[in-house]
Motif scaffolding. Structure first.
Motif, PDB file in Angstrom:
ATOM      1  N   SER A   1     -26.344 -69.440  24.312  1.00  0.00           N
ATOM      2  CA  SER A   1     -27.029 -68.711  25.370  1.00  0.00           C
ATOM      3  C   SER A   1     -28.222 -69.469  25.907  1.00  0.00           C
ATOM      4  O   SER A   1     -28.855 -70.253  25.195  1.00  0.00           O
ATOM      5  CB  SER A   1     -27.500 -67.351  24.830  1.00  0.00           C
ATOM      6  OG  SER A   1     -28.119 -66.598  25.848  1.00  0.00           O
ATOM      7  N   SER A   2     -28.535 -69.186  27.152  1.00  0.00           N
ATOM      8  CA  SER A   2     -29.766 -69.723  27.739  1.00  0.00           C
ATOM      9  C   SER A   2     -30.929 -68.777  27.443  1.00  0.00           C
ATOM     10  O   SER A   2     -32.079 -69.099  27.696  1.00  0.00           O
ATOM     11  CB  SER A   2     -29.599 -69.905  29.252  1.00  0.00           C
ATOM     12  OG  SER A   2     -29.254 -68.680  29.855  1.00  0.00           O
ATOM     13  N   LYS A  24     -28.666 -72.988  25.121  1.00  0.00           N
ATOM     14  CA  LYS A  24     -28.035 -73.864  26.102  1.00  0.00           C
ATOM     15  C   LYS A  24     -28.987 -74.975  26.549  1.00  0.00           C
ATOM     16  O   LYS A  24     -28.572 -75.905  27.223  1.00  0.00           O
ATOM     17  CB  LYS A  24     -27.539 -73.064  27.314  1.00  0.00           C
ATOM     18  CG  LYS A  24     -26.285 -72.267  27.013  1.00  0.00           C
ATOM     19  CD  LYS A  24     -25.724 -71.621  28.268  1.00  0.00           C
ATOM     20  CE  LYS A  24     -24.437 -70.874  27.949  1.00  0.00           C
ATOM     21  NZ  LYS A  24     -23.897 -70.184  29.138  1.00  0.00           N
ATOM     22  N   PHE A  32     -21.090 -62.919  28.546  1.00  0.00           N
ATOM     23  CA  PHE A  32     -19.762 -63.456  28.823  1.00  0.00           C
ATOM     24  C   PHE A  32     -19.182 -62.742  30.036  1.00  0.00           C
ATOM     25  O   PHE A  32     -18.384 -61.809  29.906  1.00  0.00           O
ATOM     26  CB  PHE A  32     -18.904 -63.273  27.572  1.00  0.00           C
ATOM     27  CG  PHE A  32     -17.606 -64.007  27.575  1.00  0.00           C
ATOM     28  CD1 PHE A  32     -17.525 -65.334  27.958  1.00  0.00           C
ATOM     29  CD2 PHE A  32     -16.448 -63.372  27.170  1.00  0.00           C
ATOM     30  CE1 PHE A  32     -16.315 -66.013  27.942  1.00  0.00           C
ATOM     31  CE2 PHE A  32     -15.230 -64.040  27.152  1.00  0.00           C
ATOM     32  CZ  PHE A  32     -15.165 -65.359  27.549  1.00  0.00           C
ATOM     33  N   GLN A  88     -19.573 -68.792  21.497  1.00  0.00           N
ATOM     34  CA  GLN A  88     -19.429 -67.798  22.552  1.00  0.00           C
ATOM     35  C   GLN A  88     -20.724 -67.493  23.279  1.00  0.00           C
ATOM     36  O   GLN A  88     -21.758 -67.283  22.662  1.00  0.00           O
ATOM     37  CB  GLN A  88     -18.895 -66.509  21.941  1.00  0.00           C
ATOM     38  CG  GLN A  88     -18.715 -65.393  22.935  1.00  0.00           C
ATOM     39  CD  GLN A  88     -18.268 -64.145  22.244  1.00  0.00           C
ATOM     40  OE1 GLN A  88     -17.240 -64.126  21.598  1.00  0.00           O
ATOM     41  NE2 GLN A  88     -19.037 -63.086  22.388  1.00  0.00           N
ATOM     42  N   ASP A  89     -20.620 -67.447  24.587  1.00  0.00           N
ATOM     43  CA  ASP A  89     -21.740 -67.044  25.435  1.00  0.00           C
ATOM     44  C   ASP A  89     -22.072 -65.584  25.138  1.00  0.00           C
ATOM     45  O   ASP A  89     -21.170 -64.756  24.991  1.00  0.00           O
ATOM     46  CB  ASP A  89     -21.338 -67.216  26.893  1.00  0.00           C
ATOM     47  CG  ASP A  89     -22.501 -67.126  27.867  1.00  0.00           C
ATOM     48  OD1 ASP A  89     -23.633 -66.824  27.446  1.00  0.00           O
ATOM     49  OD2 ASP A  89     -22.268 -67.371  29.063  1.00  0.00           O
ATOM     50  N   ASP A 110     -16.801 -69.205  27.254  1.00  0.00           N
ATOM     51  CA  ASP A 110     -17.888 -69.174  28.230  1.00  0.00           C
ATOM     52  C   ASP A 110     -17.255 -68.991  29.599  1.00  0.00           C
ATOM     53  O   ASP A 110     -16.261 -69.646  29.911  1.00  0.00           O
ATOM     54  CB  ASP A 110     -18.702 -70.464  28.183  1.00  0.00           C
ATOM     55  CG  ASP A 110     -20.038 -70.336  28.882  1.00  0.00           C
ATOM     56  OD1 ASP A 110     -20.046 -70.074  30.109  1.00  0.00           O
ATOM     57  OD2 ASP A 110     -21.078 -70.489  28.226  1.00  0.00           O
ATOM     58  N   ILE A 127     -19.737 -75.452  31.423  1.00  0.00           N
ATOM     59  CA  ILE A 127     -20.263 -75.412  30.054  1.00  0.00           C
ATOM     60  C   ILE A 127     -19.150 -75.719  29.054  1.00  0.00           C
ATOM     61  O   ILE A 127     -19.263 -76.629  28.231  1.00  0.00           O
ATOM     62  CB  ILE A 127     -20.903 -74.039  29.736  1.00  0.00           C
ATOM     63  CG1 ILE A 127     -22.087 -73.756  30.658  1.00  0.00           C
ATOM     64  CG2 ILE A 127     -21.301 -73.961  28.258  1.00  0.00           C
ATOM     65  CD1 ILE A 127     -23.282 -74.651  30.468  1.00  0.00           C
ATOM     66  N   SER A 128     -18.067 -74.956  29.108  1.00  0.00           N
ATOM     67  CA  SER A 128     -17.011 -75.137  28.106  1.00  0.00           C
ATOM     68  C   SER A 128     -16.378 -76.521  28.202  1.00  0.00           C
ATOM     69  O   SER A 128     -16.185 -77.190  27.185  1.00  0.00           O
ATOM     70  CB  SER A 128     -15.954 -74.033  28.212  1.00  0.00           C
ATOM     71  OG  SER A 128     -15.432 -73.960  29.511  1.00  0.00           O
TER      72      SER A 128
END
Length: 158
Positions: free
Chosen positions: A82-83, A104, A57, A53-54, A7, A12-13
């Motif tokens: 993801s959001s 998210k 990215f 994973q986002d 991310d 976040i990470s």
């Protein structure tokens, strides 16, 4: 189990890593990546099992990064983080080959559930996304997501 959290937002990470280290009973070894080059480097140096994973990215499309990584590491599992929970993003991620999708907006504990499910060879979709999908099916109203017959079968099997 070795998990790479990819991310471009350190909050976040690092937040996910911190939460799971403090609250998980599972034995995870975490790695983080803030860029495509970090992801490639980490995959080359470590025997990663799952990548969280986002989808967006940084300036890289997470779907394409996943496809590229799978060429060299075909046994690698991917969970989209993801959001974005709109129909296009969710469907495109799952169609591209992601093994799971976590919003998210989901509670942090759901990330652990997703990792465990994916490690067992199952698929995982966040509860909030699952509720939207089921509500759409049951009411006949397509708020955000529409499912193919196969996607419905997969959702009901989870």
């Amino acid at each position: 189990m070795k998990v790479l959290i990819a991310d471009d937002h350190e909050l976040i990470s690092n937040g996910v890593v911190s939460y799971l280290r403090e609250n998980s009973k599972e034995k995870f070894e975490f790695f983080t990546a803030k860029s495509k080059l970090d992801v490639i480097d980490c995959l080359n140096r470590n025997d990663i099992s799952i990548v969280l994973q986002d989808i967006q990215f940084g300036d890289v499309d997470g779907r394409q990064l996943m496809k590229d990584a799978l060429l060299s590491y075909p046994k690698l599992k991917f969970i989209a983080l993801s959001s974005h929970v709109d129909e296009f993003t969710v469907k495109s991620a799952l169609s591209a080959g992601f093994n799971g999708y976590v919003s998210k907006n989901a509670p942090l504990a759901e990330i652990e559930q997703a990792l465990i499910a994916i490690a067992k060879g199952e698929q995982y979709i966040s509860q909030d996304i699952k509720r939207k999908m089921l509500n759409s099916i049951l009411t006949g109203k397509n708020e955000e997501l529409s499912l193919t017959k196969r996607e419905l079968e997969v959702l009901l099997a989870i």
